[in-house]
Design a protein around this motif. Structure first.
Motif, short mmCIF file in Angstrom:
data_model
loop_
_atom_site.label_atom_id
_atom_site.label_comp_id
_atom_site.label_asym_id
_atom_site.label_seq_id
_atom_site.Cartn_x
_atom_site.Cartn_y
_atom_site.Cartn_z
N PRO A 133 0.84 -1.21 0.00
CA PRO A 133 0.00 0.00 0.00
C PRO A 133 0.87 1.25 0.00
CG PRO A 133 -0.83 -1.60 1.58
CD PRO A 133 0.49 -2.13 1.11
N PHE A 134 0.44 2.25 -0.77
CA PHE A 134 1.26 3.47 -0.92
C PHE A 134 0.33 4.69 -0.83
CE2 PHE A 134 4.33 6.20 -3.35
CZ PHE A 134 5.40 6.01 -2.51
N ASN A 135 -0.37 4.77 0.30
CA ASN A 135 -1.46 5.74 0.42
C ASN A 135 -1.22 6.80 1.49
OD1 ASN A 135 -1.63 3.88 2.50
ND2 ASN A 135 -3.85 3.91 2.60
N PHE A 136 0.05 7.15 1.74
CA PHE A 136 0.34 8.12 2.79
C PHE A 136 -0.30 9.47 2.54
CE2 PHE A 136 4.21 5.48 2.20
CZ PHE A 136 4.05 4.70 3.33
N ASN A 137 -0.45 9.85 1.28
CA ASN A 137 -0.97 11.17 0.95
C ASN A 137 -2.47 11.17 0.69
OD1 ASN A 137 1.61 12.40 1.08
ND2 ASN A 137 2.08 11.63 -0.97
N GLU A 138 -3.12 10.04 0.92
CA GLU A 138 -4.56 9.95 0.69
C GLU A 138 -5.35 10.55 1.86
OE1 GLU A 138 -5.98 8.91 -2.28
OE2 GLU A 138 -3.85 9.17 -2.74
N PRO A 139 -6.58 10.98 1.62
CA PRO A 139 -7.36 11.63 2.68
C PRO A 139 -7.49 10.79 3.95
CG PRO A 139 -8.41 12.01 0.57
CD PRO A 139 -7.27 11.07 0.31
N GLU A 186 3.63 1.75 -9.98
CA GLU A 186 2.52 2.13 -9.09
C GLU A 186 1.20 2.01 -9.82
OE1 GLU A 186 0.99 6.11 -6.62
OE2 GLU A 186 3.12 5.90 -7.16
N VAL A 187 0.18 1.53 -9.11
CA VAL A 187 -1.18 1.45 -9.64
C VAL A 187 -2.12 2.06 -8.61
CG1 VAL A 187 -3.07 -0.06 -10.38
CG2 VAL A 187 -0.69 -0.64 -10.98
N THR A 188 -3.05 2.89 -9.07
CA THR A 188 -4.06 3.44 -8.17
C THR A 188 -5.39 2.75 -8.44
OG1 THR A 188 -2.96 5.60 -8.05
CG2 THR A 188 -5.31 5.51 -7.47
N TYR A 189 -5.94 2.15 -7.41
CA TYR A 189 -7.23 1.47 -7.49
C TYR A 189 -8.32 2.41 -6.98
CZ TYR A 189 -4.50 -2.77 -8.18
OH TYR A 189 -3.63 -3.70 -8.69
N VAL A 243 -19.30 5.43 -2.81
CA VAL A 243 -18.13 6.24 -2.49
C VAL A 243 -16.92 5.60 -3.16
CG1 VAL A 243 -16.69 7.20 -0.68
CG2 VAL A 243 -19.14 6.90 -0.27
N LEU A 244 -16.13 6.39 -3.87
CA LEU A 244 -14.90 5.90 -4.48
C LEU A 244 -13.76 6.04 -3.48
CD1 LEU A 244 -15.06 7.35 -8.12
CD2 LEU A 244 -15.55 5.01 -7.35
N PHE A 245 -13.19 4.89 -3.12
CA PHE A 245 -12.08 4.85 -2.16
C PHE A 245 -10.79 4.66 -2.96
CE2 PHE A 245 -9.95 2.28 1.45
CZ PHE A 245 -9.41 3.43 1.99
N ARG A 246 -10.11 5.76 -3.20
CA ARG A 246 -8.87 5.77 -3.98
C ARG A 246 -7.76 5.15 -3.16
NH1 ARG A 246 -5.49 9.32 -7.61
NH2 ARG A 246 -3.54 9.52 -6.44
N PHE A 247 -6.98 4.22 -3.78
CA PHE A 247 -5.96 3.49 -3.02
C PHE A 247 -4.75 3.19 -3.91
CE2 PHE A 247 -5.99 0.98 1.08
CZ PHE A 247 -4.62 0.73 1.08
N PRO A 248 -3.70 4.02 -3.85
CA PRO A 248 -2.48 3.73 -4.60
C PRO A 248 -1.70 2.57 -3.98
CG PRO A 248 -2.63 6.06 -4.01
CD PRO A 248 -3.64 5.32 -3.18
N ARG A 249 -1.09 1.77 -4.84
CA ARG A 249 -0.28 0.65 -4.39
C ARG A 249 1.01 0.59 -5.20
NH1 ARG A 249 -3.12 -2.93 -1.02
NH2 ARG A 249 -5.35 -2.43 -0.83
N LEU A 250 2.11 0.24 -4.52
CA LEU A 250 3.42 0.16 -5.14
C LEU A 250 3.77 -1.31 -5.38
CD1 LEU A 250 5.62 2.26 -5.91
CD2 LEU A 250 6.73 1.70 -3.74
N PHE A 251 4.34 -1.58 -6.56
CA PHE A 251 4.72 -2.95 -6.93
C PHE A 251 6.23 -3.01 -7.17
CE2 PHE A 251 0.30 -2.55 -7.87
CZ PHE A 251 -0.26 -3.81 -7.70
N LEU A 252 6.84 -4.07 -6.66
CA LEU A 252 8.28 -4.29 -6.81
C LEU A 252 8.51 -5.69 -7.37
CD1 LEU A 252 9.35 -3.14 -3.20
CD2 LEU A 252 9.07 -1.67 -5.20
N MET A 253 9.44 -5.80 -8.31
CA MET A 253 9.79 -7.11 -8.84
C MET A 253 11.28 -7.14 -9.12
SD MET A 253 8.01 -9.27 -11.96
CE MET A 253 6.42 -9.23 -11.11
N ALA A 254 11.96 -8.22 -8.74
CA ALA A 254 13.41 -8.29 -8.93
C ALA A 254 13.87 -9.74 -8.97
CB ALA A 254 14.13 -7.54 -7.80
N HIS A 255 15.06 -9.93 -9.50
CA HIS A 255 15.72 -11.25 -9.54
C HIS A 255 17.02 -11.14 -8.77
CE1 HIS A 255 13.08 -12.94 -12.76
NE2 HIS A 255 12.97 -11.66 -13.05
N PRO A 256 17.47 -12.22 -8.13
CA PRO A 256 18.74 -12.18 -7.40
C PRO A 256 19.92 -12.04 -8.34
CG PRO A 256 17.91 -14.43 -7.49
CD PRO A 256 16.83 -13.55 -8.05
N LEU A 257 20.99 -11.45 -7.85
CA LEU A 257 22.22 -11.31 -8.63
C LEU A 257 22.80 -12.68 -8.97
CD1 LEU A 257 23.95 -8.35 -6.76
CD2 LEU A 257 22.98 -8.31 -9.06
#
Length: 257
Positions: A133-139, A186-189, A243-257
């Protein structure tokens, strides 16, 4: 802090599960053999993995007894156990093809160390896939922060709740040192809820837990009413009452070295 409530969390199962579905669909690996779901909660995200990767062994771990119990009850064909991802991971295997985590690591400190440890659970060609979840700036979050420091409530919250989530630039810099083929997006739902009370009900099971746990039981309804008043003020109703509940979310994807 009180234990999580799986029943409370699952009141919005479809909305909470959609980011897990979207993340699983971004994993391009074919025929993984071993998968672990970090912070599996009541098993809804683990079940998404099981539907997508039908031949894989899939384990789910969580530090909440209530969540693990509900996951075992709902998905007895999958393997669930207690584990604190912020602690010692030496008891876990180190050859997973996919290490997956949906809406968990925001509760865990020191993400630089955590991401290194999670990458360490992967085999050479494995993939780490995380949603936060990436919603620190949401109401909703701003409402709670304002109430927390108000004259009526500040005495119950002498310290600001710690937030462990980093920004995309910081995650990128961490992955550039410890991973390869890494991606951050990032995706906002816009969750369609039926009332302002539904937003309160949603947050009661997650973001409000640290605050409610710090209050005497008789004060909790008063705090919730103040939050609800803020929700009514900041989230307009649609023409049909939804009511529309706006909710941004951050996605991370990686492979090991």
């Amino acid at each position: 802090m009180t234990d999580w409530s799986a029943d409370q969390y699952l009141k919005f199962k479809n909305e909470r599960t959609q980011p897990a579905i979207d993340l699983v669909n971004r994993i391009g690996m074919e025929n993984p053999k071993k998968i672990i779901d970090i912070g599996c909660g009541p098993g809804n995200s683990t079940e998404v993995l099981a539907r997508r990767f039908k031949e894989a062994y899939i384990a789910g771990v969580d530090n909440s007894e209530n969540m693990v119990s509900k996951a075992k009850e709902n998905y007895p064909h999958l393997d669930f156990s207690l584990c604190d991802v912020g602690g010692d991971l030496s008891g876990l295997d180190k050859d997973f093809d996919i290490v997956f985590s949906n809406a968990c690591i925001q509760w865990v400190p020191d993400h630089r160390l955590l991401l290194k440890n999670l990458l360490g659970l992967l085999g050479n060609s494995g993939v780490l896939a995380i949603q936060i979840p990436f919603n620190f700036n949401e109401p909703i979050q701003q409402i709670i922060d304002e109430i927390r420091v108000s004259e009526e409530w500040t005495g119950y919250f002498p310290r600001k709740r710690p937030y462990h989530t980093l920004n995309p630039s910081e995650y990128y810099d961490i992955f550039s040192e410890i991973a390869t083929d890494f991606k951050v997006w990032e995706v906002t739902y816009y969750h369609v809820l039926k009332s302002h009370e539904d937003i309160l009900e949603w947050y009661r099971g997650t973001g409000m837990r640290p605050y409610l746990s710090a209050l005497p039981e008789e004060k909790q309804p008063l705090f919730e009413q103040d939050v609800l008043n803020g929700i009514i003020r900041c989230y307009p109703q649609q023409k049909n009452g939804d009511v529309l509940f706006r909710f941004p979310r951050l996605f991370l994807m990686a492979h090991p070295l």
